[in-house]
Design an enzyme around this catalytic site. Structure first.
Site, PDB file in Angstrom:
ATOM      1  N   GLU A 121      -1.625  13.826  27.887  1.00 13.95           N
ATOM      2  CA  GLU A 121      -2.730  14.631  27.236  1.00 13.95           C
ATOM      3  C   GLU A 121      -3.985  14.490  28.157  1.00 13.95           C
ATOM      4  O   GLU A 121      -4.294  13.502  28.844  1.00 13.95           O
ATOM      5  CB  GLU A 121      -3.087  14.382  25.772  1.00 13.95           C
ATOM      6  CG  GLU A 121      -3.541  13.114  25.252  1.00 13.95           C
ATOM      7  CD  GLU A 121      -3.821  13.033  23.843  1.00 13.95           C
ATOM      8  OE1 GLU A 121      -2.867  13.584  23.255  1.00 13.95           O
ATOM      9  OE2 GLU A 121      -4.555  12.154  23.376  1.00 13.95           O
TER      10      GLU A 121
ATOM     11  N   HIS B  35      -7.916  13.079  19.116  1.00 10.83           N
ATOM     12  CA  HIS B  35      -7.759  11.636  19.140  1.00 10.83           C
ATOM     13  C   HIS B  35      -9.093  11.279  19.956  1.00 10.83           C
ATOM     14  O   HIS B  35      -9.895  11.908  20.703  1.00 10.83           O
ATOM     15  CB  HIS B  35      -6.880  11.563  20.330  1.00 10.83           C
ATOM     16  CG  HIS B  35      -5.417  11.626  19.823  1.00 10.83           C
ATOM     17  ND1 HIS B  35      -4.267  11.783  20.760  1.00 10.83           N
ATOM     18  CD2 HIS B  35      -4.893  11.357  18.536  1.00 10.83           C
ATOM     19  CE1 HIS B  35      -3.053  11.753  19.830  1.00 10.83           C
ATOM     20  NE2 HIS B  35      -3.411  11.423  18.732  1.00 10.83           N
TER      21      HIS B  35
ATOM     22  N   GLY C  43       0.791  -1.172  -0.023  1.00 10.99           N
ATOM     23  CA  GLY C  43       0.091  -0.078   0.015  1.00 10.99           C
ATOM     24  C   GLY C  43       0.814   1.376  -0.057  1.00 10.99           C
ATOM     25  O   GLY C  43       2.122   1.066   0.233  1.00 10.99           O
TER      26      GLY C  43
END
Lengths: 380, 294
Positions: free
Chosen positions: B209, B248, B18
């Site tokens: 985070e 995210h 790919g």
């Protein structure tokens, strides 16, 4: 993606979980008709994707069709925490003997599905967690075996459910767990779960969050990406393949990667600015996506300066520069740009942007400091 | 030494033919990683970058020794690719793919653990042991060999921090991206444990985070088990509003406390772990600690 109460309940009902009879109305007259059909006391409930509806006056009881119409007229169009009410759910009012809490969700700590229950239903579970954490009881589903029966028994006992209701509670917990998996949901919450006058467990309110990554195999809701409740700019960005959150400040921020995008906003804030948005280009974004991102940001009337902070890896700096150049060719804007492009094809990117009125920065904090200064000058 | 991978690690690439798979395999080879070939179902027998393509992971391991596999397969097929690697007995599986449904990952994570493999990710940038090997998508030129370990939930922010450290002359032993998803094959504690046991890692930079409470759990772990390991932290998302998902899938400040950046920073500081006010400062405080020592 969050579902409305009425969507969650219709789904719960299909899975065999008892809910009050109800229907949705978008006009006061519609609410009246539903109340006539039920011929009993009804609850008229605002359908918005936010908590605190009750306190905001978004839920009213009505004893007859006239009152239901009044209640709907009052609630429809109401603004609840920035969400405009477009629909009400009109339900047969329930007789409440007890209010419990029950939810199934993805638990990060255990990395499993967790079922949470409490005898303290009807208020936000965070409140219960704050004042009586012992009242929240939990069981965990094995990824391969699911919930076992003895766990349900333990949960029922721990929330002091009458023994006569244990079998119904078992069925409810297994159906909730199955529904969470079947619909690819992150969260399926029933609060309150009530015991009604005929000692049945009924889901009086429902909240459901679907996993956006699985919408492709959930055709029922997959087409609703970008619901009516979202900020229109967020929907536009979503359709362009950008992760965008509107924040309303004066410094527009564009970065690649969620962590860097957040750290960019944080640095702007640290130096006294106010981020206008979170915008993550994602990995390997195209020239068109960058152009679209810049268009979206400069259109925001609150924006006084714009910061581009890109760490090229998969993302190529020259493509980001080309996308910016295309946007600046097309839009007349007096908003100053501060640009920091480091990494893959950085030199080429600087060459592309040379003819444009942008300021380059090489260090992260220097870029943040400068953009905040420019935003201040722009506001003065 | 380093953790997870070194110069001898033999790496297989799943999704080799790919666009992403071949591009990054080439960058890995440029870095000196021992990429031995890759897998794309239906393309067995072909060659990419002068290396063999197999139809399945089982075929690859039947022909060659494989220590680790990196996955670039699209999200709908990635969960299956992870299990295929685990079934073939590959010890370390790194999944770069983002957007894998969370319910798939719960099962996959349990499955991989049962098979005795280690999964890194999904939705992560991979791992690099500077000067030795890279199994991931990070830009090669930003990293330099040294004795500082980095573990992070974020990709590009890690590049920034590594770059800033390198520019100040602070090299890295290994840099590990554990990914930003709610379900993770490898978490902060797993990596901290490895760094603590690595004789060449003298200090650790931890980049967290908003969302979840993994940073707090990690801080408690450090206090209990490795109180003398110097750890420097940064938490992204101080300016993130509650209830909004910041890119995210796992990055959301949610009710119940502990998930906001401020909560995490306070917890770190209460435990005596230095936390940077902004990303660039992180490298500066690490550098300053080295100078204090001299």
């Amino acid at each position: 993606m969050n579902l409305h109460e009425y969507q969650t309940k219709s789904l719960l009902e299909r899975e065999g979980i008892p809910v009050p009879q109800g229907a949705v109305a978008m006009t006061p007259d519609g609410a009246r008709q539903i109340a006539i059909d039920f011929g009993s006391m009804v609850a008229v409930k605002a359908q918005v994707l936010t908590g605190g509806r009750g306190k905001a006056g978004g839920i009213r009881l009505a004893g007859n069709p006239d009152e239901a119409e009044d209640a709907a007229a009052h609630i429809l169009g109401m603004d609840i925490k920035g969400h405009k009410v477009q629909r009400v759910l009109v339900e047969q009012a329930a007789h409440i003997k007890a209010e419990l809490y029950l939810a199934a969700l993805i638990d990060r700590t255990s990395q499993q599905i967790m079922v949470m229950a409490s005898s303290e239903g009807g208020m936000e579970i965070e409140e219960v967690a704050a004042h009586s954490p012992d009242k929240i009881r939990r069981i965990y589903a094995d990824p391969f075996m699911g919930i076992r029966s003895y766990q349900c028994t333990r949960l029922a006992r721990e929330i002091e459910l009458p023994v006569a209701l244990w079998p119904a509670f078992h069925r409810l917990v297994s159906k909730l767990h199955a529904a969470l998996i079947k619909h690819d949901a992150d969260l399926l919450e029933i609060n309150p779960l009530i015991i009604n006058h005929s000692d049945q467990l009924v889901a009086l309110d429902g909240k459901m969050t679907l996993d956006d990554n699985a919408l492709y195999r959930q055709p029922e809701f997959g087409s609703e990406l970008g619901s009516e409740d979202q900020h229109p700019t967020e929907v536009e960005a979503l359709n362009a393949g950008l992760n965008f959150v509107y924040l309303g400040g004066n410094v527009a921020c564009l970065a690649n990667g969620a962590g860097l995008a957040m750290a960019t906003m944080d640095a702007v804030k640290y130096y006294g600015g106010d981020p206008a948005n979170f915008l993550d280009l994602g990995g390997g974004s195209s020239v068109e996506q960058v152009t679209q991102a810049v268009r979206i940001m400069v259109r925001d009337p609150g924006v006084r300066a714009l910061l581009v902070n890109v760490a090229g890896g998969i993302t190529r700096c020259d493509e980001v520069a080309e996308g910016m150049a295309a946007a600046m060719d097309e839009i007349e804007t007096r908003i100053p740009f501060v640009v920091r492009l480091v990494g893959t094809n950085e030199a080429e990117a600087h060459r592309i942007l040379e003819p444009y009125d942008v300021e380059f920065a090489s260090r992260f904090s220097e870029a943040a400091k400068r953009v905040v200064e420019l935003a201040r000058e722009g506001a003065a | 030494m380093s953790i997870l991978i070194d110069a001898d690690t033999r790496i297989l690439v799943q999704g080799f033919t790919g666009r992403q798979g071949s591009f990054h395999a080439e960058r890995m080879l440029e870095y000196g990683s021992r990429v031995i070939g890759g897998v794309t179902p239906g393309k067995g027998g072909q060659e990419v970058l002068g290396l063999p393509v197999w139809n399945s992971v089982a075929e690859a391991v039947a022909e060659q020794a494989v220590d680790a596999s990196i996955i670039f397969v699209p999200a709908r097929f990635a969960a299956d690719a992870i299990m295929e690697a685990a079934d073939a007995g590959i010890g370390l599986i790194c999944c770069i793919t983002e957007h894998i449904p969370v319910h798939d990952m719960i099962k996959v994570r349990a499955y991989v653990t049962m098979k005795g493999s280690r999964l890194l990710g999904a939705n992560c940038p991979g791992v690099i042991s500077p000067g030795k090997s890279k199994m991931g998508i990070m830009p090669n030129q930003l990293f330099s060999p040294g004795t500082t370990g980095i573990v992070s939930r974020s990709g590009t922010l890690t590049y920034e921090v590594a770059d800033a450290l390198s520019q100040l002359g602070v090299g890295q032993s290994s840099v590990v991206g554990i990914g930003g998803d709610p379900i993770q094959g490898t978490n902060f504690i797993d990596v901290l444990k490895m760094f603590a046991g690595d004789p060449d890692t003298e200090r650790v930079v931890m980049i967290g985070e908003i969302g979840g409470t993994a940073e707090q759990t990690a801080a408690e772990y450090l206090k209990a088990h490795h109180p003398n390991l110097p750890v420097f932290g940064f938490i992204a998302g101080v300016s993130a509003p509650p209830g909004k998902r910041m890119g995210h899938a796992g990055a959301i400040v949610s009710g119940g406390g502990g998930t906001s950046a401020a909560d995490k920073i306070n917890m770190f500081r209460n435990m005596g772990l230095p936390v940077a006010d902004h990303a660039e400062q992180l490298a500066e405080i690490v550098k300053a600690s080295l100078e204090d020592r001299d």
